[in-house]
Motif scaffolding. Structure first.
Motif, PDB file in Angstrom:
ATOM      1  N   PRO A  63       2.223 -12.277 -10.014  1.00  0.00           N
ATOM      2  CA  PRO A  63       1.106 -11.453 -10.485  1.00  0.00           C
ATOM      3  C   PRO A  63       1.085 -10.101  -9.777  1.00  0.00           C
ATOM      4  CG  PRO A  63       0.379 -13.698 -10.057  1.00  0.00           C
ATOM      5  CD  PRO A  63       1.774 -13.589  -9.509  1.00  0.00           C
ATOM      6  N   ILE A  64       0.646  -9.086 -10.501  1.00  0.00           N
ATOM      7  CA  ILE A  64       0.516  -7.730  -9.969  1.00  0.00           C
ATOM      8  C   ILE A  64      -0.954  -7.314 -10.080  1.00  0.00           C
ATOM      9  CG2 ILE A  64       1.022  -5.291 -10.426  1.00  0.00           C
ATOM     10  CD1 ILE A  64       3.447  -6.372  -9.273  1.00  0.00           C
ATOM     11  N   ALA A  65      -1.544  -6.891  -8.984  1.00  0.00           N
ATOM     12  CA  ALA A  65      -2.951  -6.475  -8.952  1.00  0.00           C
ATOM     13  C   ALA A  65      -3.846  -7.536  -9.592  1.00  0.00           C
ATOM     14  CB  ALA A  65      -3.127  -5.131  -9.640  1.00  0.00           C
ATOM     15  N   GLY A 167     -11.475   2.564  -4.725  1.00  0.00           N
ATOM     16  CA  GLY A 167     -11.401   1.301  -5.452  1.00  0.00           C
ATOM     17  C   GLY A 167     -10.139   1.048  -6.234  1.00  0.00           C
ATOM     18  N   ALA A 168      -9.154   1.948  -6.204  1.00  0.00           N
ATOM     19  CA  ALA A 168      -7.898   1.707  -6.908  1.00  0.00           C
ATOM     20  C   ALA A 168      -7.084   0.651  -6.179  1.00  0.00           C
ATOM     21  CB  ALA A 168      -7.086   3.001  -7.024  1.00  0.00           C
ATOM     22  N   ASN A 169      -6.264  -0.111  -6.928  1.00  0.00           N
ATOM     23  CA  ASN A 169      -5.467  -1.155  -6.276  1.00  0.00           C
ATOM     24  C   ASN A 169      -4.011  -1.179  -6.726  1.00  0.00           C
ATOM     25  OD1 ASN A 169      -6.264  -2.074  -8.788  1.00  0.00           O
ATOM     26  ND2 ASN A 169      -7.267  -3.913  -8.023  1.00  0.00           N
ATOM     27  N   LEU A 170      -3.508  -0.074  -7.271  1.00  0.00           N
ATOM     28  CA  LEU A 170      -2.090   0.071  -7.610  1.00  0.00           C
ATOM     29  C   LEU A 170      -1.782   1.558  -7.646  1.00  0.00           C
ATOM     30  CD1 LEU A 170       0.011  -1.885 -10.187  1.00  0.00           C
ATOM     31  CD2 LEU A 170       0.053   0.602 -10.273  1.00  0.00           C
ATOM     32  N   PHE A 186       2.528   4.637   3.240  1.00  0.00           N
ATOM     33  CA  PHE A 186       1.122   4.293   2.997  1.00  0.00           C
ATOM     34  C   PHE A 186       1.019   3.034   2.146  1.00  0.00           C
ATOM     35  CE2 PHE A 186      -2.401   4.516  -0.073  1.00  0.00           C
ATOM     36  CZ  PHE A 186      -3.469   4.356   0.800  1.00  0.00           C
ATOM     37  N   CYS A 187       1.782   2.976   1.057  1.00  0.00           N
ATOM     38  CA  CYS A 187       1.723   1.811   0.170  1.00  0.00           C
ATOM     39  C   CYS A 187       2.218   0.552   0.876  1.00  0.00           C
ATOM     40  CB  CYS A 187       2.545   2.072  -1.090  1.00  0.00           C
ATOM     41  SG  CYS A 187       1.870   3.377  -2.141  1.00  0.00           S
ATOM     42  N   ALA A 188       3.257   0.707   1.700  1.00  0.00           N
ATOM     43  CA  ALA A 188       3.772  -0.443   2.449  1.00  0.00           C
ATOM     44  C   ALA A 188       2.728  -0.962   3.432  1.00  0.00           C
ATOM     45  CB  ALA A 188       5.053  -0.049   3.178  1.00  0.00           C
ATOM     46  N   ALA A 189       2.080  -0.047   4.150  1.00  0.00           N
ATOM     47  CA  ALA A 189       1.083  -0.456   5.146  1.00  0.00           C
ATOM     48  C   ALA A 189      -0.094  -1.180   4.508  1.00  0.00           C
ATOM     49  CB  ALA A 189       0.598   0.764   5.926  1.00  0.00           C
ATOM     50  N   ARG A 190      -0.473  -0.762   3.308  1.00  0.00           N
ATOM     51  CA  ARG A 190      -1.614  -1.386   2.615  1.00  0.00           C
ATOM     52  C   ARG A 190      -1.194  -2.550   1.715  1.00  0.00           C
ATOM     53  NH1 ARG A 190      -6.340   1.735   2.395  1.00  0.00           N
ATOM     54  NH2 ARG A 190      -6.338   3.167   4.168  1.00  0.00           N
ATOM     55  N   GLU A 191       0.128  -2.822   1.641  1.00  0.00           N
ATOM     56  CA  GLU A 191       0.671  -3.863   0.761  1.00  0.00           C
ATOM     57  C   GLU A 191       0.238  -3.633  -0.691  1.00  0.00           C
ATOM     58  OE1 GLU A 191      -0.263  -7.699   2.384  1.00  0.00           O
ATOM     59  OE2 GLU A 191       1.077  -7.422   4.097  1.00  0.00           O
ATOM     60  N   LEU A 192       0.270  -2.376  -1.101  1.00  0.00           N
ATOM     61  CA  LEU A 192      -0.137  -2.013  -2.457  1.00  0.00           C
ATOM     62  C   LEU A 192       0.994  -2.204  -3.449  1.00  0.00           C
ATOM     63  CD1 LEU A 192      -1.978   1.353  -1.721  1.00  0.00           C
ATOM     64  CD2 LEU A 192      -3.041  -0.715  -2.641  1.00  0.00           C
ATOM     65  N   HIS A 238       8.208  -8.024  -5.045  1.00  0.00           N
ATOM     66  CA  HIS A 238       7.212  -8.592  -5.957  1.00  0.00           C
ATOM     67  C   HIS A 238       6.027  -7.651  -6.169  1.00  0.00           C
ATOM     68  CE1 HIS A 238       5.490 -10.173  -2.069  1.00  0.00           C
ATOM     69  NE2 HIS A 238       4.391  -9.716  -2.640  1.00  0.00           N
ATOM     70  N   ASN A 239       5.965  -6.559  -5.411  1.00  0.00           N
ATOM     71  CA  ASN A 239       4.899  -5.563  -5.583  1.00  0.00           C
ATOM     72  C   ASN A 239       5.398  -4.307  -6.297  1.00  0.00           C
ATOM     73  OD1 ASN A 239       2.459  -6.570  -4.711  1.00  0.00           O
ATOM     74  ND2 ASN A 239       2.764  -6.012  -2.580  1.00  0.00           N
ATOM     75  N   ILE A 240       6.553  -4.384  -6.947  1.00  0.00           N
ATOM     76  CA  ILE A 240       7.134  -3.215  -7.602  1.00  0.00           C
ATOM     77  C   ILE A 240       7.239  -3.443  -9.106  1.00  0.00           C
ATOM     78  CG2 ILE A 240       9.156  -1.701  -7.748  1.00  0.00           C
ATOM     79  CD1 ILE A 240       9.763  -2.410  -4.825  1.00  0.00           C
TER      80      ILE A 240
END
Length: 337
Positions: A63-65, A167-170, A186-192, A238-240
């Motif tokens: 699953p994504i977001a 409030g964005a999550n992707l 930034f995205c890596a640190a937040r696991e976005l 899995h986050n891409i």
């Protein structure tokens, strides 16, 4: 020379024994087209694939977001800009944008993609402070209204940080996280989760005589390289999400070549997004000078993408697309889904 494996995706209810499920979704395949830069394409049985290639095609996508990918997902475009090619700045006012986003949500959209910088051909870069001022009230308003998944369409780390704070999550980046070197960390640190898109050149220059050796394989190689680079920077595969970038540094012929072999991109082992909505080639082929006149053609391209098993469709005409998807799936399955 490397081989590339494109599943010949089927949606038919009559499925032969031994057929492979595609990425945990609604399609299946029993054969693949083998593409190469060195020799003519050929078709082989899926059973003859190397294990690594078969695993990339058949592994269920995570699953994504918060969105499971066992069915098509619709991303609604919400441009908080005064100069969008598709809507002429209709949503430049934050309150109007929030209302438009909630209307999409009521129609059943899965994710809203908010952008504060136009990426139309010829567009100039917007200062990050101005971009932040455009998108933060919209995202905050959507989140306060209780909407679901929200994507920020940006190339800049500061904008992404402000958007996530609202409030964005992707993060959806047309530059595949190459424009701003601070964005990937930034995205890596937040696991976005992130969506990385192929583009040749930047929006200001991308349509000035784009050229490729082989557009399908060149785009594939670029996305494979970017996914590997982002993994090395700490963003989990899995986050891409990958996007071949229809209309971004591509001629009509390039766009059609990519659309005809979209299923190749499943070999990347990540979910695929298609953003072809209202693009110029749709008007060229099907008629429709204004972007708003290209909804039927945009929906036709979206349904063709579903036949390739594409998981995300980024669209302007949300309600019409969702209706079309429901009927497409019912007609292909012979039952209401």
């Amino acid at each position: 020379m490397a081989d590339y494996f494109r599943p010949l995706v089927q949606i038919d209810p009559a499925r032969p024994e031994g057929a492979m499920s595609l990425a945990g979704g609604w399609g299946w395949f029993s054969h693949v087209e083998v593409l190469s830069r060195a020799r003519a394409a050929k078709v082989i049985s899926a059973a003859d694939l190397p294990k690594s290639a078969l695993d990339a095609l058949t592994t269920t996508r995570a699953p994504i977001a918060g969105l499971a990918l066992d069915r098509p997902r619709v991303m609604g475009i919400l441009n908080a800009t005064p100069d969008s090619f598709s809507d002429g700045g209709r949503h430049a006012d934050p309150q109007v944008a929030v209302e438009a986003g909630m209307a999409m949500r009521a129609a059943g959209v899965d994710m809203l993609d908010v952008g504060g910088e136009s990426t139309r051909p010829g567009a100039d870069t917007v200062p990050e402070g101005e971009e932040i001022d455009r998108i933060v009230p919209v995202i905050a308003g959507l989140r306060a209204a209780g909407t679901g998944a929200i994507s920020i369409d940006t190339r800049k780390a500061a904008v992404a940080e402000a958007a996530v704070g609202a409030g964005a999550n992707l993060v959806n980046d047309v530059a595949a996280l190459t424009f701003d070197p601070a964005l990937a960390p930034f995205c890596a640190a937040r696991e976005l989760p992130v969506c990385v898109m192929h583009a040749q050149g930047d929006p200001a220059t991308m349509q000035r005589d784009p050229r490729y050796d082989d557009v399908v394989l060149d785009v594939y190689d670029y996305l494979a390289d970017r996914i590997a680079a982002l993994e090395a920077q700490g963003i989990a595969r899995h986050n891409i999400i990958a996007d071949p970038g229809i209309g971004f540094g591509k001629t009509l012929e390039h766009n059609l070549a990519l659309l005809a072999r979209l299923s190749l991109f499943h070999s990347l082992g990540v979910p695929i997004l298609l953003g072809a909505s209202r693009k110029r080639f749709i008007g060229t082929i099907g008629g429709g000078e204004a972007g708003a006149d290209r909804a039927p053609g945009s929906i036709a391209v979206a349904l063709a993408a579903l036949s390739h098993g594409i998981q995300f469709l980024r669209v302007h005409d949300v309600a019409q697309t969702i209706q079309a998807i429901a009927l497409y799936r019912a007609a292909m399955a012979g039952k209401q889904i």
